[in-house]
Design a protein around this motif. Sequence first.
Motif, mmCIF file in Angstrom:
data_model
loop_
_atom_site.group_PDB
_atom_site.id
_atom_site.type_symbol
_atom_site.label_atom_id
_atom_site.label_comp_id
_atom_site.label_asym_id
_atom_site.label_seq_id
_atom_site.Cartn_x
_atom_site.Cartn_y
_atom_site.Cartn_z
ATOM 1 N N UNK A 1 98.121 52.904 23.221
ATOM 2 C CA UNK A 1 99.473 53.546 23.452
ATOM 3 C C UNK A 1 100.708 52.356 23.781
ATOM 4 N N UNK A 2 101.775 52.501 23.095
ATOM 5 C CA UNK A 2 102.754 51.617 23.474
ATOM 6 C C UNK A 2 103.892 52.475 24.084
ATOM 7 N N UNK A 3 104.257 52.171 25.187
ATOM 8 C CA UNK A 3 105.556 52.773 25.992
ATOM 9 C C UNK A 3 106.713 51.854 25.972
ATOM 10 N N UNK B 1 100.390 49.189 26.280
ATOM 11 C CA UNK B 1 101.147 48.118 26.354
ATOM 12 C C UNK B 1 102.645 48.910 26.680
ATOM 13 N N UNK B 2 103.328 48.043 27.538
ATOM 14 C CA UNK B 2 104.584 48.531 28.101
ATOM 15 C C UNK B 2 106.029 47.413 27.551
ATOM 16 N N UNK B 3 107.065 48.001 26.976
ATOM 17 C CA UNK B 3 108.131 47.332 26.807
ATOM 18 C C UNK B 3 109.401 47.997 27.147
ATOM 19 N N UNK B 4 110.088 46.974 27.701
ATOM 20 C CA UNK B 4 111.434 47.574 28.285
ATOM 21 C C UNK B 4 112.634 47.756 27.163
ATOM 22 N N UNK B 5 112.374 47.461 26.018
ATOM 23 C CA UNK B 5 113.406 47.617 24.917
ATOM 24 C C UNK B 5 112.937 47.565 23.745
ATOM 25 N N UNK B 6 113.654 47.911 22.612
ATOM 26 C CA UNK B 6 113.189 48.408 21.274
ATOM 27 C C UNK B 6 112.564 47.096 20.852
ATOM 28 N N UNK B 7 113.326 45.873 20.863
ATOM 29 C CA UNK B 7 113.056 44.740 20.391
ATOM 30 C C UNK B 7 111.899 43.995 20.905
ATOM 31 N N UNK B 8 111.459 44.321 22.441
ATOM 32 C CA UNK B 8 110.324 43.978 22.743
ATOM 33 C C UNK B 8 108.908 44.787 22.442
ATOM 34 N N UNK B 9 109.576 46.207 21.995
ATOM 35 C CA UNK B 9 108.341 47.058 21.725
ATOM 36 C C UNK B 9 107.729 46.616 20.223
ATOM 37 N N UNK C 1 99.248 54.961 19.192
ATOM 38 C CA UNK C 1 100.413 55.949 19.476
ATOM 39 C C UNK C 1 101.566 55.322 20.294
ATOM 40 N N UNK C 2 102.602 56.005 20.370
ATOM 41 C CA UNK C 2 104.002 55.445 20.918
ATOM 42 C C UNK C 2 104.694 56.468 21.602
#
Length: 186
Positions: A15-17, A40-48, A59-60
């Motif tokens: 799962x990507x958050x 996995x966690x990202x704090x921006x669309x680019x990082x995601x 999943x995302x």
Amino acid sequence: MSEEALFDTEEQPHLLLVDDDETFTRVLARAMSRRGLRVSVANSAEQGLALAERDLPDYAVLDLKMDGDSGLVLLPKLLELDGEMRVVILTGYSSIATAVEAIKRGACNYLCKPADADDVLAALLSEHADLDSLVPENPMSVDRLQWEHIQRVLTEHDGNISATARALGMHRRTLQRKLQKRPVRR
């Protein structure tokens, strides 16, 4: 649903958050891990997008409004990587226009914050988004109709504030003030 692991397979689903609220992502990531997902966690669309390119998620969950690109911009990019990926758009600024746009762009569901891990998991695993639940039985107030219209025009102009203000016939700063406010209650 309980907090016990729902995915007891050899390989944990990924799962990507992607959300700029670090506290929310930390809490949700922990809860989803307890349910058997590798998170996995990202704090921006680019990082995601960078995370997804390195380690493709099953999943995302994407926040609609973030600094930089929004979840609606990231959504088709993720689906280009894997058309079978189940993606939920999560937002504190819900509108019918953005819900419809999210589904059109390929999201399997759309949730309004606050949402807990069980809500998110149910949305990820549900077969079809229930757009009827987003349409209220009671008529909307005039203020809410105005807010919905602004959101629809903003979506049509891909989030461009200047183009949206021109289309609405209002000053750009007036539009920015309206967008900074929380959504009007129905």
